[in-house]
Design a protein around this motif. Structure first.
Motif, PDB file in Angstrom:
ATOM      1  N   HIS A   1      43.087  41.679  32.246  1.00 54.61           N
ATOM      2  CA  HIS A   1      41.641  42.124  32.528  1.00 54.61           C
ATOM      3  C   HIS A   1      40.716  42.175  31.240  1.00 54.61           C
ATOM      4  O   HIS A   1      39.634  42.642  31.310  1.00 54.61           O
ATOM      5  N   GLY A   2      41.666  41.936  30.204  1.00 55.04           N
ATOM      6  CA  GLY A   2      40.760  42.199  28.896  1.00 55.04           C
ATOM      7  C   GLY A   2      40.519  43.743  28.372  1.00 55.04           C
ATOM      8  O   GLY A   2      41.044  44.650  28.885  1.00 55.04           O
ATOM      9  N   GLY A   3      39.609  43.828  27.664  1.00 51.91           N
ATOM     10  CA  GLY A   3      38.970  45.103  27.337  1.00 51.91           C
ATOM     11  C   GLY A   3      38.019  45.812  28.233  1.00 51.91           C
ATOM     12  O   GLY A   3      37.221  45.022  28.311  1.00 51.91           O
ATOM     13  N   THR A   4      38.463  46.794  28.646  1.00 50.45           N
ATOM     14  CA  THR A   4      37.225  47.525  29.095  1.00 50.45           C
ATOM     15  C   THR A   4      37.641  49.084  29.397  1.00 50.45           C
ATOM     16  O   THR A   4      38.678  49.464  28.812  1.00 50.45           O
ATOM     17  N   LYS A   5      37.256  49.867  30.218  1.00 47.81           N
ATOM     18  CA  LYS A   5      37.180  51.312  30.216  1.00 47.81           C
ATOM     19  C   LYS A   5      38.586  51.705  30.663  1.00 47.81           C
ATOM     20  O   LYS A   5      39.297  50.961  31.795  1.00 47.81           O
ATOM     21  N   ILE A   6      39.417  52.670  30.157  1.00 44.22           N
ATOM     22  CA  ILE A   6      40.879  52.711  30.846  1.00 44.22           C
ATOM     23  C   ILE A   6      40.733  53.234  32.422  1.00 44.22           C
ATOM     24  O   ILE A   6      41.705  53.061  32.937  1.00 44.22           O
ATOM     25  N   ASN A   7      39.583  53.959  32.611  1.00 40.57           N
ATOM     26  CA  ASN A   7      39.764  54.338  34.126  1.00 40.57           C
ATOM     27  C   ASN A   7      39.683  53.164  34.949  1.00 40.57           C
ATOM     28  O   ASN A   7      39.873  53.368  36.471  1.00 40.57           O
ATOM     29  N   HIS A   8      39.266  51.895  34.783  1.00 40.84           N
ATOM     30  CA  HIS A   8      39.335  50.918  35.495  1.00 40.84           C
ATOM     31  C   HIS A   8      40.537  50.298  36.020  1.00 40.84           C
ATOM     32  O   HIS A   8      40.813  49.685  37.001  1.00 40.84           O
ATOM     33  N   ALA A   9      41.515  50.670  35.213  1.00 37.53           N
ATOM     34  CA  ALA A   9      42.990  50.266  35.444  1.00 37.53           C
ATOM     35  C   ALA A   9      43.524  50.558  36.811  1.00 37.53           C
ATOM     36  O   ALA A   9      43.997  49.844  37.567  1.00 37.53           O
ATOM     37  N   TYR A  10      43.332  51.805  37.196  1.00 32.65           N
ATOM     38  CA  TYR A  10      43.498  51.935  38.494  1.00 32.65           C
ATOM     39  C   TYR A  10      42.729  51.588  39.717  1.00 32.65           C
ATOM     40  O   TYR A  10      43.520  51.277  40.827  1.00 32.65           O
ATOM     41  N   ALA A  11      41.812  51.241  39.387  1.00 35.88           N
ATOM     42  CA  ALA A  11      41.019  50.232  40.568  1.00 35.88           C
ATOM     43  C   ALA A  11      41.456  48.735  40.569  1.00 35.88           C
ATOM     44  O   ALA A  11      41.523  48.387  41.599  1.00 35.88           O
ATOM     45  N   TYR A  12      42.036  48.380  39.501  1.00 37.42           N
ATOM     46  CA  TYR A  12      42.319  47.301  39.409  1.00 37.42           C
ATOM     47  C   TYR A  12      43.720  46.863  39.838  1.00 37.42           C
ATOM     48  O   TYR A  12      43.996  45.838  40.627  1.00 37.42           O
ATOM     49  N   GLY A  13      44.489  47.893  39.610  1.00 35.64           N
ATOM     50  CA  GLY A  13      45.955  47.463  40.143  1.00 35.64           C
ATOM     51  C   GLY A  13      46.752  48.758  40.408  1.00 35.64           C
ATOM     52  O   GLY A  13      48.023  48.744  40.537  1.00 35.64           O
ATOM     53  N   GLY A  14      45.900  49.801  40.859  1.00 39.58           N
ATOM     54  CA  GLY A  14      46.761  50.980  41.372  1.00 39.58           C
ATOM     55  C   GLY A  14      47.479  51.805  40.309  1.00 39.58           C
ATOM     56  O   GLY A  14      47.085  51.603  39.058  1.00 39.58           O
ATOM     57  N   ALA A  15      48.328  52.718  40.498  1.00 41.06           N
ATOM     58  CA  ALA A  15      49.077  53.587  39.605  1.00 41.06           C
ATOM     59  C   ALA A  15      49.980  52.566  38.829  1.00 41.06           C
ATOM     60  O   ALA A  15      49.934  52.989  37.428  1.00 41.06           O
ATOM     61  N   GLN A  16      50.241  51.569  39.289  1.00 39.58           N
ATOM     62  CA  GLN A  16      51.515  50.707  38.314  1.00 39.58           C
ATOM     63  C   GLN A  16      50.802  50.300  37.270  1.00 39.58           C
ATOM     64  O   GLN A  16      51.052  50.174  36.049  1.00 39.58           O
ATOM     65  N   LEU A  17      49.562  49.899  37.272  1.00 37.05           N
ATOM     66  CA  LEU A  17      48.639  49.017  36.458  1.00 37.05           C
ATOM     67  C   LEU A  17      48.262  50.159  35.395  1.00 37.05           C
ATOM     68  O   LEU A  17      48.145  50.020  34.184  1.00 37.05           O
ATOM     69  N   ALA A  18      47.849  51.228  35.885  1.00 37.59           N
ATOM     70  CA  ALA A  18      47.321  52.336  35.163  1.00 37.59           C
ATOM     71  C   ALA A  18      48.360  53.132  34.255  1.00 37.59           C
ATOM     72  O   ALA A  18      47.812  53.105  32.986  1.00 37.59           O
ATOM     73  N   ILE A  19      49.491  53.173  34.812  1.00 34.98           N
ATOM     74  CA  ILE A  19      50.823  53.725  33.919  1.00 34.98           C
ATOM     75  C   ILE A  19      51.068  52.600  32.865  1.00 34.98           C
ATOM     76  O   ILE A  19      51.186  52.926  31.821  1.00 34.98           O
ATOM     77  N   ARG A  20      51.031  51.092  33.158  1.00 33.77           N
ATOM     78  CA  ARG A  20      51.195  50.293  32.250  1.00 33.77           C
ATOM     79  C   ARG A  20      50.155  50.141  31.026  1.00 33.77           C
ATOM     80  O   ARG A  20      50.471  50.061  29.788  1.00 33.77           O
ATOM     81  N   THR A  21      49.040  50.537  31.515  1.00 34.72           N
ATOM     82  CA  THR A  21      47.837  50.553  30.600  1.00 34.72           C
ATOM     83  C   THR A  21      47.973  51.694  29.499  1.00 34.72           C
ATOM     84  O   THR A  21      47.772  51.397  28.303  1.00 34.72           O
ATOM     85  N   ILE A  22      48.497  52.740  29.923  1.00 40.17           N
ATOM     86  CA  ILE A  22      48.632  54.059  29.151  1.00 40.17           C
ATOM     87  C   ILE A  22      49.826  53.520  28.161  1.00 40.17           C
ATOM     88  O   ILE A  22      49.710  53.984  26.876  1.00 40.17           O
TER      89      ILE A  22
END
Length: 348
Positions: free
Chosen positions: A131-152
């Protein structure tokens, strides 16, 4: 003969008492286990690759991260410190795609006998896989908890494997279940706190108990959630994340005060309001371990720090641009090395 009969009577009494105790314990355990079975467990991948975890890696820059892995994590660090991602979702419906309004890392530090809470500003500009560069809180909307964890993990060189998610409506119920939380409310927060409560009350068509004075006081669930959402005071969103940590700290303190005997039954009532990747018995074991390990120190921090970030408008959207190398290093030091982060006066 009488002594022999007395002995038999006492044996029967002891046996009956023992059986009653076993039955009571069995029923209590069965009820608690039944309650834990209602936990909303979501399965996510636990592989290092899927979660963006690099342990004992050679010195290099991860292809999906701008963070230089100059101090790769060692296995002993992973064993001594458990990191769990906490996501607060501001949603109205169960299936409504939502960004993570609150992002925290709960670190159980057995090495230094501490619990640490690290807030990550939701507007922080990061790289999100595919998804490239964007706000970190978008990760959860894009791919749920797993993508949000991966992003962190990828952006800050961490080793988070599990998460707990709660929306603000259910957080209210959790706080009410533990009997409220003790919070210092400032005068400039009262009007906004009450307005957030009225907003929710209008949606659910119910009465509210307004906060009428400043000072240290016990807030119920609705009041505490409204307090954690306050943004438009001095400090803005930075101060808002601090309020969220204050509420969570108060909740942890309240739960810790329950003691090991009350812990399973109270937590079993709380967990059905959450979504988590952790199994029921793992939660019991982890909680019991914390309660019996004399961990009493709670520390908190917010990232990125003042002096290491700045606001920037790109394509008419406001982002928080951080010195990612410095922020990853500071976050890593806070969690693993027990070094408190220090903001700086000069601007990034």
């Amino acid at each position: 003969m009488k002594d022999k009969n007395k002995r038999k009577l006492w044996i029967k009494i002891v046996l009956c008492a023992f059986i009653i105790i076993i039955l009571v314990v069995g029923v209590t355990f069965s009820y608690t286990y039944y309650q834990f079975s209602k936990v909303n467990t979501t399965i996510i991948s636990k592989s290092d690759g899927d979660l963006g975890i690099i342990i004992e890696a050679p010195l290099k820059i991860h292809k999906n991260s701008r963070v230089k892995l100059e101090v790769p994590m060692q296995k002993e660090e992973v064993n001594e410190i458990i990191n769990i991602a906490l996501f607060g979702i501001d949603r109205r419906g169960v299936n409504e795609p939502s960004r993570s309004d609150s992002i925290m890392i709960l670190s159980i530090d057995k090495k230094h006998k501490k619990i640490k809470m690290s807030s990550i500003m939701r507007d922080t500009y990061v790289e999100i896989k595919n998804h490239g560069g964007t706000k970190i809180n978008h990760a959860y909307a894009y791919g749920g908890a797993q993508l949000a964890i991966r992003t962190i993990n990828e952006n800050f060189n961490l080793d988070i494997r599990d998460y707990v998610m709660v929306d603000f409506f259910k957080l209210e119920k959790i706080i009410d279940t533990i009997g409220g939380v003790t919070i210092q409310v400032n005068q400039d927060e009262i009007e906004l706190l009450n307005s957030y409560m009225i907003e929710v009350a209008n949606i659910e068509k119910r009465e509210v108990c307004e906060v009428t004075k400043s000072g240290l006081q016990t807030l119920n669930g609705l009041q505490a959630v409204a307090y954690s959402r306050i943004r438009y005071t001095v400090g803005g969103d930075f101060r808002r994340t601090e309020r969220q940590r204050i509420v969570l700290s108060a909740m942890i303190t309240k739960i810790q005060s329950l003691g090991i005997t009350e812990f399973p039954s109270v937590v079993s009532k709380i967990l059905p309001y959450t979504e988590t990747s952790m199994k029921s018995m793992d939660i019991i074991k982890l909680g019991t371990k914390v309660l019996t390990s004399n961990i009493t120190t709670l520390e908190q921090a917010r990232f990125p720090l003042d002096g290491y970030c700045k606001g920037k408008i790109m394509d008419e959207v406001w982002y928080l641009i951080a010195d990612m190398d410095a922020t990853a290093d500071q976050l890593h030091n806070f969690i693993y090395e027990d070094i408190k982060p220090v903001p700086k006066a000069s601007q990034f």
